[in-house]
Design a protein around this motif. Structure first.
Motif, mmCIF file in Angstrom:
data_model
loop_
_atom_site.group_PDB
_atom_site.id
_atom_site.type_symbol
_atom_site.label_atom_id
_atom_site.label_comp_id
_atom_site.label_asym_id
_atom_site.label_seq_id
_atom_site.Cartn_x
_atom_site.Cartn_y
_atom_site.Cartn_z
ATOM 1 N N ASP A 101 -28.376 70.933 4.345
ATOM 2 C CA ASP A 101 -28.757 70.532 3.203
ATOM 3 C C ASP A 101 -27.552 70.625 1.597
ATOM 4 O O ASP A 101 -26.601 69.795 1.688
ATOM 5 C CB ASP A 101 -29.885 69.879 2.916
ATOM 6 C CG ASP A 101 -30.023 68.963 3.628
ATOM 7 O OD1 ASP A 101 -30.587 68.469 4.597
ATOM 8 O OD2 ASP A 101 -32.203 68.844 3.282
ATOM 9 N N GLU A 105 -23.365 69.501 1.275
ATOM 10 C CA GLU A 105 -23.365 68.941 -0.299
ATOM 11 C C GLU A 105 -22.067 69.572 -0.829
ATOM 12 O O GLU A 105 -21.248 69.381 -1.097
ATOM 13 C CB GLU A 105 -24.711 68.879 -1.076
ATOM 14 C CG GLU A 105 -24.206 68.908 -3.236
ATOM 15 C CD GLU A 105 -25.695 68.777 -3.502
ATOM 16 O OE1 GLU A 105 -25.528 69.258 -5.061
ATOM 17 O OE2 GLU A 105 -27.482 69.158 -2.615
ATOM 18 N N LYS A 108 -18.742 67.635 0.546
ATOM 19 C CA LYS A 108 -18.838 66.907 0.059
ATOM 20 C C LYS A 108 -17.552 67.020 -1.031
ATOM 21 O O LYS A 108 -16.860 66.485 -1.848
ATOM 22 C CB LYS A 108 -20.052 65.640 -0.346
ATOM 23 C CG LYS A 108 -20.560 65.199 0.673
ATOM 24 C CD LYS A 108 -21.877 64.731 0.513
ATOM 25 C CE LYS A 108 -22.190 63.662 2.155
ATOM 26 N NZ LYS A 108 -23.530 62.684 1.376
#
Length: 115
Positions: A101, A105, A108
């Motif tokens: 995760d 992130e 991104k």
């Protein structure tokens, strides 16, 4: 042979000889001494102990108790090892999911920063 002596005789399973437990004899003799009665003395062991051996409680029940204790300890340790392996596998999977995760992130954020 009197009634109390016959009452306290314990028959062991077929693999062990029958026993006359000394604890019962001690209780019997202590109760007679406290009440002031004399306990019967029998020096003729052939007559009073036909097929019986005098052994203590530890000798009569020590091996089965030790066996149960050993197996219970081994079972506890095996279950503890299985539990700890499963727990650490769960923690590892949760940590890897959290890392994935965070990588997503981060990707991104890098894509947003390049624009």
């Amino acid at each position: 042979m009197d009634k109390l002596t016959r009452l306290y005789r314990v028959r062991q399973p077929f693999c062990m000889p029958a026993t006359n437990i000394k604890v019962a004899q001690r209780f019997y003799s202590a109760s007679h001494q406290a009440s002031g009665q004399q306990e019967p003395q029998s020096n003729d062991k052939k007559d009073s102990h036909q097929g019986f051996e005098e052994i203590g409680v530890l000798k009569a029940y020590g091996k089965p108790v030790a066996t149960i204790f050993l197996w219970s300890a081994l079972t506890y340790m095996a279950l503890q090892a299985v539990w700890s392996k499963l727990y650490f596998d769960e923690v590892r999977l949760e940590t890897e999911a959290k890392i994935d995760d965070l990588k997503e992130e981060l990707d991104k954020l890098e894509q947003n920063h390049k624009r």
